[in-house]
Scaffold this motif. Structure first.
Motif, PDB file in Angstrom:
ATOM      1  N   LEU A 125     -54.723  71.904  82.362  1.00  0.00           N
ATOM      2  CA  LEU A 125     -56.285  71.668  82.645  1.00  0.00           C
ATOM      3  C   LEU A 125     -56.737  70.767  81.565  1.00  0.00           C
ATOM      4  O   LEU A 125     -56.400  70.987  80.147  1.00  0.00           O
ATOM      5  CB  LEU A 125     -56.911  73.065  82.434  1.00  0.00           C
ATOM      6  CG  LEU A 125     -56.469  74.000  83.553  1.00  0.00           C
ATOM      7  CD1 LEU A 125     -57.159  75.284  83.220  1.00  0.00           C
ATOM      8  CD2 LEU A 125     -56.690  73.595  85.055  1.00  0.00           C
ATOM      9  N   TRP A 212     -59.322  82.668  83.575  1.00  0.00           N
ATOM     10  CA  TRP A 212     -59.609  81.196  83.565  1.00  0.00           C
ATOM     11  C   TRP A 212     -60.123  80.569  84.869  1.00  0.00           C
ATOM     12  O   TRP A 212     -59.643  81.238  85.973  1.00  0.00           O
ATOM     13  CB  TRP A 212     -58.760  79.990  83.001  1.00  0.00           C
ATOM     14  CG  TRP A 212     -57.035  80.321  83.819  1.00  0.00           C
ATOM     15  CD1 TRP A 212     -56.209  81.118  83.539  1.00  0.00           C
ATOM     16  CD2 TRP A 212     -56.910  79.715  84.822  1.00  0.00           C
ATOM     17  NE1 TRP A 212     -55.243  80.914  84.299  1.00  0.00           N
ATOM     18  CE2 TRP A 212     -55.766  79.805  85.330  1.00  0.00           C
ATOM     19  CE3 TRP A 212     -57.642  78.618  85.761  1.00  0.00           C
ATOM     20  CZ2 TRP A 212     -54.834  79.428  86.245  1.00  0.00           C
ATOM     21  CZ3 TRP A 212     -56.853  78.062  86.847  1.00  0.00           C
ATOM     22  CH2 TRP A 212     -55.477  78.502  86.977  1.00  0.00           C
ATOM     23  N   ALA A 214     -61.141  76.617  87.122  1.00  0.00           N
ATOM     24  CA  ALA A 214     -61.105  75.378  86.972  1.00  0.00           C
ATOM     25  C   ALA A 214     -61.366  74.799  88.448  1.00  0.00           C
ATOM     26  O   ALA A 214     -61.064  75.200  89.277  1.00  0.00           O
ATOM     27  CB  ALA A 214     -59.646  75.042  86.611  1.00  0.00           C
ATOM     28  N   GLY A 239     -56.149  69.995  86.881  1.00  0.00           N
ATOM     29  CA  GLY A 239     -57.499  70.355  87.024  1.00  0.00           C
ATOM     30  C   GLY A 239     -58.535  70.452  85.802  1.00  0.00           C
ATOM     31  O   GLY A 239     -57.844  69.840  84.860  1.00  0.00           O
ATOM     32  N   ALA A 240     -59.841  70.743  85.872  1.00  0.00           N
ATOM     33  CA  ALA A 240     -60.658  70.530  84.756  1.00  0.00           C
ATOM     34  C   ALA A 240     -61.145  71.924  84.671  1.00  0.00           C
ATOM     35  O   ALA A 240     -61.693  72.520  85.431  1.00  0.00           O
ATOM     36  CB  ALA A 240     -61.817  69.591  85.144  1.00  0.00           C
ATOM     37  N   PRO A 241     -60.885  72.612  83.529  1.00  0.00           N
ATOM     38  CA  PRO A 241     -61.521  73.940  83.148  1.00  0.00           C
ATOM     39  C   PRO A 241     -63.215  74.087  83.388  1.00  0.00           C
ATOM     40  O   PRO A 241     -63.656  73.258  82.765  1.00  0.00           O
ATOM     41  CB  PRO A 241     -60.983  74.315  81.800  1.00  0.00           C
ATOM     42  CG  PRO A 241     -60.934  72.920  81.086  1.00  0.00           C
ATOM     43  CD  PRO A 241     -60.284  71.906  82.009  1.00  0.00           C
TER      44      PRO A 241
END
Length: 299
Positions: A125, A212, A214, A239-241
């Motif tokens: 991430l 988490w 994401a 991915g993007a958190p």
């Protein structure tokens, strides 16, 4: 059971997108005079707004994206695509140095899970270090030795991530860029040993399980699995958190004293022969063993 969490990372920008708001995330508050035994005229004030807490935003995101998100343990790239992915497990927190003075350092959050087949899925991430909370950044990240390895593909990987992994470039295919992103998350600023506390620009890791969530960019099942430290990775998720949180907000920060203790604990769990092998391979800039999801283990 209701859990109270402390946030280690939170991206307001992606959170807004997740609940369909481009403005500040607020809630409306109304007030009026309280009722009394004696009937008096009542007055109702004009509504005011306040920014929602991370916890309130989190609950709204989960509610709104119930059918557009999936647990990483149930994820399969053959399933219909979802926008978000989430999990619970160990996690390391690091950063990539800013490329220019106008840029912010890139946050790198890494976790992995063992599949039923015995191979692993790497979850990489990438976000902004400005979204780390003080639970993570309080002591600052560790320095990187001058001889530390850095990826020559970083610029291409960052463009790839900004484009949500939609296409490769003239030098790399999508799968190759995903593999390079994994190497950055797992190996960057290393000098041989890939244990997180022996790498540069690492803040630390959580010894508690991290919850988490994401935004999913892309996942790929590798035609040629990547072998690292006795483990075989056959899938990479990029991915993007949106957030990372744990119950206490505690992160074991890497510094000279904690690194010595972590090294001692790691060596203690090795058999005598593995301890000797680990020492010899560290000297020859190879790492035997691995660190995964908050536990120490060796193949």
């Amino acid at each position: 059971m209701k859990h109270n969490y402390e946030y280690l990372y939170f991206s307001i920008r992606i959170a807004r997108a997740a609940i369909g708001s481009s403005e500040k995330i607020t809630q409306e508050i109304k007030w009026k005079t309280p009722d009394t035994l004696i009937k008096l005229p009542t007055f109702e004030g004009s509504p005011t707004t306040k920014e929602k807490s991370y916890e309130e935003i989190t609950r709204e995101i989960i509610k709104r994206n119930k059918f557009d998100s999936i647990s990483v343990t149930n994820y399969d790239s053959s399933l219909p695509k979802v926008r978000y992915i989430y999990g619970l497990g160990g996690m390391t927190f690091g950063e990539l140095e800013a490329i220019s003075d106008q840029d912010s350092p890139t946050a790198v959050l890494f976790t992995s899970l063992r599949n039923k087949s015995g191979s692993r899925t790497a979850v990489c991430l990438f976000g902004s270090s400005t979204n780390y909370t003080e639970h993570v950044t309080h002591a600052g990240s560790t320095d990187s030795p001058p001889s530390a390895w850095t990826s020559s593909a970083r610029m291409g990987v960052e463009r790839f991530l900004r484009q949500r992994c939609e296409r490769g470039n003239s030098h790399y295919t999508r799968e190759e860029l995903a593999a390079e992103a994994f190497k950055i998350a797992y190996c960057n600023y290393s000098t041989g040993s890939l244990i997180p506390w022996n790498r540069g620009h690492m803040f630390g890791h959580s010894e508690e399980k991290v919850d988490w969530f994401a935004r999913l960019h892309w996942s790929v099942s590798l035609e040629h699995p990547i072998k690292r430290d006795g483990a075989e990775y056959n899938q990479i998720i990029l991915g993007a958190p949106v957030w990372a949180r744990n119950p206490s907000g505690s992160v074991l920060r890497y510094n000279e004293s904690t690194e010595k203790e972590l090294e001692r604990r790691f060596r203690k769990e090795l058999s005598p022969i593995d301890r000797i092998r680990y020492t010899l391979q560290r000297k020859s800039h190879h790492f035997y063993g691995r660190y995964e999801t908050g536990e120490y283990s060796i193949d």
